[in-house]
Enzyme design. Structure first.
Site, mmCIF file in Angstrom:
data_model
loop_
_atom_site.group_PDB
_atom_site.id
_atom_site.type_symbol
_atom_site.label_atom_id
_atom_site.label_comp_id
_atom_site.label_asym_id
_atom_site.label_seq_id
_atom_site.Cartn_x
_atom_site.Cartn_y
_atom_site.Cartn_z
ATOM 1 N N ASP A 103 0.805 -1.224 0.000
ATOM 2 C CA ASP A 103 0.000 0.000 0.000
ATOM 3 C C ASP A 103 0.838 1.274 0.000
ATOM 4 O O ASP A 103 1.994 1.242 0.409
ATOM 5 C CB ASP A 103 -0.787 0.069 1.317
ATOM 6 C CG ASP A 103 -2.102 -0.633 1.222
ATOM 7 O OD1 ASP A 103 -2.895 -0.500 2.150
ATOM 8 O OD2 ASP A 103 -2.343 -1.313 0.212
ATOM 9 N N MET A 136 -9.312 8.471 9.756
ATOM 10 C CA MET A 136 -9.372 9.233 8.500
ATOM 11 C C MET A 136 -10.401 10.357 8.508
ATOM 12 O O MET A 136 -11.140 10.529 7.564
ATOM 13 C CB MET A 136 -9.755 8.293 7.336
ATOM 14 C CG MET A 136 -8.890 7.071 7.224
ATOM 15 S SD MET A 136 -9.563 5.869 6.030
ATOM 16 C CE MET A 136 -10.797 4.981 6.997
ATOM 17 N N LYS A 190 -2.451 2.426 -3.052
ATOM 18 C CA LYS A 190 -3.815 2.690 -2.628
ATOM 19 C C LYS A 190 -3.840 3.324 -1.246
ATOM 20 O O LYS A 190 -3.138 2.924 -0.338
ATOM 21 C CB LYS A 190 -4.576 1.370 -2.566
ATOM 22 C CG LYS A 190 -5.990 1.486 -2.088
ATOM 23 C CD LYS A 190 -6.726 0.223 -2.404
ATOM 24 C CE LYS A 190 -8.126 0.275 -1.839
ATOM 25 N NZ LYS A 190 -8.167 -0.090 -0.427
#
Lengths: 249, 249
Positions: free
Chosen positions: A35, A169, A56
């Protein structure tokens, strides 16, 4: 014959916060798909492996996920020991289910190796337990979903019911998050922490009240950040109270 | 001069599911205070260290905790590199706050090293993600508190609000837990998993519906078990439906 895939949690960032099992599997891997959230130092464990960046971040579109699934299947057909290295823990906000399903449908064996999720690393850095006898008997790990129409406030109810909450997030939407939590009845003086780059040398930590959270909306953060909310952060917030927002950690 | 203490999460049980940092600190430790939940194999990392069992399980009385605090302070005054090794992650149901406070009050430096908590290890073993796009956007980690009078049902509300819930240390009270959740309005067909000894060779896993959970009340479990509840376990539960309860894993 297809190879075997290990879906490994890289942990919060620091190279030595991967598990011993994860490190050993990296050392033996033929190919490693990693990632954007995986730190470069982590790849020092596997100089022998073919490295395949899948670029990603957690909130990219599902097209990207389908492309990753395809790359994973291709690698499993080409190499015997494949590692899929994901930031944090694969089973918590990691979209692992979609990759596991793609592998299962193709008849490819897969094992999951857990990783340290950011909330645990941030708590270790901050020195504040997510739970605390008599004060916080449970903790919710969630993502805030603002600006998604009617469903956009669904995420608030479980947060209000929990003693401690970690929002993954969410810091870019600090203003909308604060507005939604205040509208739901959370007290403006509820203490919270923002922790950026938990476990890394450039980690930063801010303590504040919910009422102050909208000030974080314009911040340029250098890495992933989580938001920890609850009475367990009262002492940290009291230290910061009345001061301009600044790093405490 | 007092030594430094590292409060380290041993993880769920398997010796190679400790972090690389945790392992290295064990290898350098002068003294290691360890829980009853720490597996003996984990101590193979520190043959050089003085081993001090503190014989605690998570739900012991606070007298035991005060005694552990005292042993920790004594060790820090006697040894330079002290490790306090706790099952799971120290900051999640680990009573770390009390040990951190005792050390801080005595002016002894302490760093926390996170560990894999049982929920993440059980999810890796089961191959089912705690969160899943569109189906489970959050997960609650909680303990069930049954038989504590009026406050005894407080734990239910956040469980009902969350998409996925992991109940730590609750299987002995399976009947009371099922009754409380059903009384709160959770559907009898809500799927759940019980995972015992996550990550260990003798791990066991059972899938069932909430209505079947009381059957687990009389089970003699050989080790710590957690209860995972939510729609993400529907496929596992469907596989087990109609069969006598048995190991699936």
């Amino acid at each position: 014959m297809a190879g075997k895939v290990h879906l490994i949690g890289a942990g919060p960032g620091a190279a030595d916060l991967i598990t011993v099992r994860g490190m050993r599997l990296l050392q033996q891997a033929d190919a490693v798909l990693y990632d954007a959230l995986v730190q470069p130092e982590m790849l020092d464990y596997c100089p022998q492996a073919v490295l395949i960046p899948v670029g990603k971040r957690c909130n990219k579109a599902s097209t990207a996920q389908r492309f990753i699934n395809k790359m994973l299947l291709d690698a499993a057909h080409k190499y015997q020991r494949v590692v899929r290295l994901k930031g944090g823990d694969p089973m918590l906000f990691g979209r692992a289910q979609e990759e596991l399903q793609a592998l299962a449908q193709a008849g490819i064996a897969c094992e999951v190796v857990p990783g340290i999720t950011a909330a645990l690393a941030a708590s270790a850095d901050a020195g504040v337990s997510l739970t605390s006898r008599g004060q916080a008997r449970n903790v919710l790990f969630a993502t805030a979903r603002v600006g998604e129409g009617e469903a956009g406030s669904d995420w608030v109810r479980p947060v209000l019911a929990a003693d401690t909450t970690v929002l993954y997030m969410g810091v870019k939407q600090a203003a909308e998050i604060a507005a939604a939590l205040l509208a739901g009845g959370m007290r403006p003086d509820t203490p919270l922490l923002i922790v950026e780059n938990a476990s890394l040398p450039n980690a930063r930590e801010w303590a504040m009240s919910l009422a102050e959270l909208p000030q974080a909306a314009g911040w340029e953060l250098a890495g992933p950040a989580i938001l920890l909310v609850g009475e367990v952060y009262r002492a940290k917030q009291a230290l910061a109270d009345g001061l301009p927002l600044q790093r405490l950690g």
